[in-house]
Design a protein around this motif. Sequence first.
Motif, PDB file in Angstrom:
ATOM      1  N   TYR A  42      -1.857  39.088 -22.678  1.00 25.84           N
ATOM      2  CA  TYR A  42      -3.176  38.569 -22.294  1.00 25.84           C
ATOM      3  C   TYR A  42      -3.371  38.847 -20.814  1.00 25.84           C
ATOM      4  CZ  TYR A  42      -6.643  34.858 -21.202  1.00 25.84           C
ATOM      5  OH  TYR A  42      -7.732  34.144 -20.749  1.00 25.84           O
ATOM      6  N   ILE A  44      -5.464  38.606 -17.356  1.00 23.81           N
ATOM      7  CA  ILE A  44      -6.430  37.729 -16.705  1.00 23.81           C
ATOM      8  C   ILE A  44      -6.485  38.049 -15.214  1.00 23.81           C
ATOM      9  CG2 ILE A  44      -6.015  35.859 -18.339  1.00 23.81           C
ATOM     10  CD1 ILE A  44      -4.422  34.500 -15.968  1.00 23.81           C
ATOM     11  N   ASP A  50      -7.046  30.177 -13.212  1.00 22.78           N
ATOM     12  CA  ASP A  50      -7.037  31.032 -14.400  1.00 22.78           C
ATOM     13  C   ASP A  50      -5.624  31.172 -14.947  1.00 22.78           C
ATOM     14  OD1 ASP A  50      -9.728  31.397 -14.254  1.00 22.78           O
ATOM     15  OD2 ASP A  50      -9.654  33.457 -13.530  1.00 22.78           O
ATOM     16  N   ALA A  54      -4.314  30.047 -18.594  1.00 24.16           N
ATOM     17  CA  ALA A  54      -3.768  31.067 -19.487  1.00 24.16           C
ATOM     18  C   ALA A  54      -2.372  30.696 -19.963  1.00 24.16           C
ATOM     19  CB  ALA A  54      -3.728  32.416 -18.767  1.00 24.16           C
ATOM     20  N   VAL A  97      -5.342  41.564 -25.511  1.00 29.02           N
ATOM     21  CA  VAL A  97      -6.435  40.648 -25.189  1.00 29.02           C
ATOM     22  C   VAL A  97      -6.652  40.660 -23.682  1.00 29.02           C
ATOM     23  CG1 VAL A  97      -7.254  38.261 -25.268  1.00 29.02           C
ATOM     24  CG2 VAL A  97      -5.874  39.155 -27.154  1.00 29.02           C
ATOM     25  N   ASN A  99      -9.374  39.178 -20.349  1.00 32.07           N
ATOM     26  CA  ASN A  99     -10.444  38.304 -19.880  1.00 32.07           C
ATOM     27  C   ASN A  99     -11.325  39.107 -18.930  1.00 32.07           C
ATOM     28  OD1 ASN A  99     -11.982  36.423 -18.363  1.00 32.07           O
ATOM     29  ND2 ASN A  99     -10.478  34.814 -18.688  1.00 32.07           N
ATOM     30  N   GLY A 143     -17.044  39.028 -27.796  1.00 32.97           N
ATOM     31  CA  GLY A 143     -16.134  38.161 -27.051  1.00 32.97           C
ATOM     32  C   GLY A 143     -16.262  36.705 -27.411  1.00 32.97           C
ATOM     33  N   VAL A 146     -14.060  31.535 -22.548  1.00 36.20           N
ATOM     34  CA  VAL A 146     -12.947  30.782 -21.990  1.00 36.20           C
ATOM     35  C   VAL A 146     -13.474  30.067 -20.751  1.00 36.20           C
ATOM     36  CG1 VAL A 146     -12.100  32.757 -20.664  1.00 36.20           C
ATOM     37  CG2 VAL A 146     -10.551  30.868 -21.183  1.00 36.20           C
ATOM     38  N   LEU A 319     -13.024  36.489 -23.616  1.00 37.26           N
ATOM     39  CA  LEU A 319     -11.845  37.227 -24.048  1.00 37.26           C
ATOM     40  C   LEU A 319     -12.287  38.322 -25.013  1.00 37.26           C
ATOM     41  CD1 LEU A 319      -9.073  34.549 -24.714  1.00 37.26           C
ATOM     42  CD2 LEU A 319      -9.853  35.547 -22.583  1.00 37.26           C
ATOM     43  N   TYR A 320     -11.700  39.496 -24.848  1.00 35.54           N
ATOM     44  CA  TYR A 320     -12.039  40.650 -25.670  1.00 35.54           C
ATOM     45  C   TYR A 320     -10.773  41.298 -26.219  1.00 35.54           C
ATOM     46  CZ  TYR A 320     -16.323  40.230 -22.837  1.00 35.54           C
ATOM     47  OH  TYR A 320     -17.441  39.772 -22.201  1.00 35.54           O
ATOM     48  N   LEU A 337      -7.839  34.696 -30.158  1.00 29.06           N
ATOM     49  CA  LEU A 337      -9.254  34.478 -29.849  1.00 29.06           C
ATOM     50  C   LEU A 337      -9.805  33.293 -30.626  1.00 29.06           C
ATOM     51  CD1 LEU A 337      -9.122  37.245 -28.386  1.00 29.06           C
ATOM     52  CD2 LEU A 337     -11.411  37.707 -29.303  1.00 29.06           C
ATOM     53  N   VAL A 340      -8.621  30.087 -28.927  1.00 26.74           N
ATOM     54  CA  VAL A 340      -9.343  29.813 -27.682  1.00 26.74           C
ATOM     55  C   VAL A 340     -10.747  29.301 -27.988  1.00 26.74           C
ATOM     56  CG1 VAL A 340     -10.280  30.855 -25.581  1.00 26.74           C
ATOM     57  CG2 VAL A 340      -7.984  31.469 -26.352  1.00 26.74           C
TER      58      VAL A 340
END
Length: 439
Positions: A42, A44, A50, A54, A97, A99, A143, A146, A319-320, A337, A340
């Motif tokens: 992930y 970020i 953040d 996370a 993933v 952000n 997306g 978050v 998030l993608y 995802l 979240v």
Amino acid sequence: MTIRSRWTLAVVAAGSLALTACSAGSLGSSDDSGGGSVEITYLITNQEQDLKEAEQLAKDFHAKYPDLTVKVETRPAGTEGDNIIKTRLSTGDMPEVFNYNTGSLFQAIAPQKNLLPVNDEPYIGDLDENFKKTVTADGQVYGVPVGGFMGGAVLYNIPVYTKLGLKPPRTWAEFMANSAKIKAAGIAPVIQTYGETWTSQLFVLGDFHNVATAEPDFADRYTKNQAKYATSPAALKGFEHTQAVHDAGYENPDFASAKLPDGLRMLAQGKGAQYPILSGVVADMVATHPDAAKNVGLFALPGDDASKNGLTVWTPGALYIPKTTADAKLDAAKKFLAFVASPEGCKSQASVGAPTGPYAVKGCELPDDVPQAIKDMQPYLDQQGASSLALEFVSPVKGPSLEQITVEVGSGIRKAKDGAARYDEDVKKQAQQLGLAGW
């Protein structure tokens, strides 16, 4: 520079971490080759908050799915981070993933080419409609949110309002009448902190709900160079309000040099009564002035019609999942995802920091101990038509000099109409660089 990017830079300057691959969020085995265990990464930004969120999400996700592990990796914020995102997408080197921004910056990473749509996921109906607009391209949603919304609004000192018998205004005339009573009581009616120029923009950018209500097609016409701030009566009002507050002598005496911490202190201590600003500053204010959690409230920037009063909102990041995600890890990425974008995910985030505003997921409730100003945002989001996206989420047209122009207008150096016209010129170069039709 937009309010959103300027706020991001302010947070980074205050407490960022060095770029690193951080495994603090990884729990359990990292072996994804056997025993059914899978590890995903992930990505970020390296902002301290953040990172905390996370890592907590990774921990709580692993607790729910013991065979799935999330490794947290960080990147810089700002332009450097944007370039990293674009490069890694183009080279196929993006983690499972990541952000990133919503709105115009989301559109700039070619979602149709690079990202996996999530339209068919069961949680899609639980996502806030305003949020979905900012992560949609060609009818496909890409997306999940978050964090919480931020509001461009007015923070106000509740004890001052109570003492003077005032109510949060729903029209600009009521706002100015309140300000006159506050000034007569020897308190600065409107706090301005032009020592940090980005804070000068709220009367313009935070007023967009009123613009969109009066001219629903403004964003579309603005993008096509068919509408201007200087010639739209509704859009011009933000500049006019900036000038009106100065002309009435409602600013704090040190408005030209005061900075954000000064403004928050004045507000918390009741030396200033009203502060047009982003709700994202509330956490910092409460950390320094704990009583502000109950003593500071929030109301939307008022327009002309009380029945259409509403809040301009900045949506959270998203998030993608990139299309390059390996099939062996795709299910784990989708589950992350979904986690979240659930009440469990919201609770996980809230456990390590107060939200900046209401969540963009149905069923996610604000903690009971959230500051009053953040609670005050919720009714605007709950009521149909009482909130609108900030212009930067519905149009890619923006200029870098707005904060300097609003400082001039708010300081009496330039009149509102002239400031609006200068901003219309300011956006032209960027619109041309983007290759937008009509420019």
